[in-house]
Enzyme design. Sequence first.
Site, PDB file in Angstrom:
ATOM      1  N   TYR A 180      -6.825  -3.124   9.205  1.00 13.30           N
ATOM      2  CA  TYR A 180      -7.840  -2.173   8.764  1.00 13.30           C
ATOM      3  C   TYR A 180      -9.128  -2.382   9.572  1.00 13.30           C
ATOM      4  O   TYR A 180      -9.187  -3.229  10.455  1.00 13.30           O
ATOM      5  CB  TYR A 180      -8.067  -2.317   7.260  1.00 13.30           C
ATOM      6  CG  TYR A 180      -6.831  -2.029   6.445  1.00 13.30           C
ATOM      7  CD1 TYR A 180      -6.300  -0.749   6.388  1.00 13.30           C
ATOM      8  CD2 TYR A 180      -6.168  -3.046   5.762  1.00 13.30           C
ATOM      9  CE1 TYR A 180      -5.148  -0.480   5.653  1.00 13.30           C
ATOM     10  CE2 TYR A 180      -5.014  -2.788   5.031  1.00 13.30           C
ATOM     11  CZ  TYR A 180      -4.508  -1.508   4.987  1.00 13.30           C
ATOM     12  OH  TYR A 180      -3.358  -1.257   4.271  1.00 13.30           O
ATOM     13  N   ARG A 354       4.277  -9.644  -5.266  1.00 13.78           N
ATOM     14  CA  ARG A 354       5.619  -9.221  -5.681  1.00 13.78           C
ATOM     15  C   ARG A 354       6.084  -9.920  -6.952  1.00 13.78           C
ATOM     16  O   ARG A 354       6.724  -9.300  -7.814  1.00 13.78           O
ATOM     17  CB  ARG A 354       6.607  -9.492  -4.532  1.00 13.78           C
ATOM     18  CG  ARG A 354       6.421  -8.588  -3.330  1.00 13.78           C
ATOM     19  CD  ARG A 354       7.188  -9.078  -2.105  1.00 13.78           C
ATOM     20  NE  ARG A 354       6.586 -10.290  -1.551  1.00 13.78           N
ATOM     21  CZ  ARG A 354       6.979 -10.867  -0.416  1.00 13.78           C
ATOM     22  NH1 ARG A 354       7.997 -10.349   0.270  1.00 13.78           N
ATOM     23  NH2 ARG A 354       6.383 -11.946   0.033  1.00 13.78           N
TER      24      ARG A 354
END
Length: 412
Positions: A180, A354
């Site tokens: 980013y 996760r």
Amino acid sequence: MPNNKDLPVSPFSPLTIGPLTLRNRFIKSATNEGSAPGGVPSKRLVQFHESMAAGGTGMTTLAYCAVSPDGRTLPNQIVLDRDTQPHLRVLTDAVHRQGAAASAQITHGGCFTFLKPQQAPRPLSSSSGFNKVGLMSGMLRKQAMSEADIQQIADDFVRGARLAREAGFDAVELHMGHGYLLSQFVSPLYNKRRDQYGGNLENRLRFPSLVLRRVLDAVGKDLAVVCKYSITEGARGGHTAEDGAAIAQILEREGAHLLVLSAGMNVESITTMFGSSFPKENRVSSNNPIMAAAMFIQSLTAPKVDFRELYLLEHARKVRAAVKMPLAYLGGAKSLQSIEQVLGEGFDAVTMGRVLIAEPDYVNKLEAGTSRDSICTSCNRCVAMMYTPGGTSCVLGQPGDAQLNAQPAALI
């Protein structure tokens, strides 16, 4: 008498980062939830983060809050503005009711975007030239930021941090990794500038450091200011773990309250980020054409990598040896044994994504002694679930509620 510093740190002990004290050492990492249709936080997004808090996590992180409309990578992402404030307040109130803290990841995509910019002819980045992401978005060129652009986007980060504070967040996380905008300045893969913002590592950190200092000045007495970055980019020509240790020293010097130690890049080295390859199911389960194209390209270019617990620990140790500030380990901690190992090696917190998507109450189970190992198989299929009607969920459980995901969090 034993030295208390030599005693093992309990994962359930409080942790102070800047002005914030967490109830324990567990942080839910930022994982795009796919639960802000049209950029509006949904009731399902509130439910998602409240479940993390109710499940025992010390702090949950809301992923990808763009600091401006041009800072988004995809259309269904939150922009920190007045319109989203009421919805975000519903989320933070829900998290606080469960005794946890809430962090807003504030960021700008730069040239890593699939949206045509509104304020510039081309996506902004550290340097101009060919835009690799443009192979999927059709925007094949990117534009180097001017000094005016740099100051404007720093202003945007400050405004975003203040809005996060008004919405009730306890922390902001500046995303300096994964490709980013802030990462595009840090990375030698992207930053080819020859001015004060390019060249050596100190110069490449000049803009991210400016953003950090200004955010600290604006909200650092009230909020924990966290930096997430890639220790190693995992790609030829990118920075290494040795560079990652030097980056940590700069961020420590600038006053960051906590570093979240991630790795990898979205385009060049996705397996470095996740510690394992993406399965075939990810490529066929997404109805989003951008996601499907990205997964297809990754399947052709990314090496086959098998998951192993604590896959970033060797790199993270170099950072731990280089700084004294609080560090949150991220990367494959999915059992009580690995969590205790990380804390035993001097890391201050464990960040999980996760595992908590698969089992939001995993922390409570650990504390109660009813579980040690997570049910998460590290299959990475939850990544593609972001693009389903119900948002991000684990394939081992029930999909997200699509009806809740279509309802704004606040009734306005």
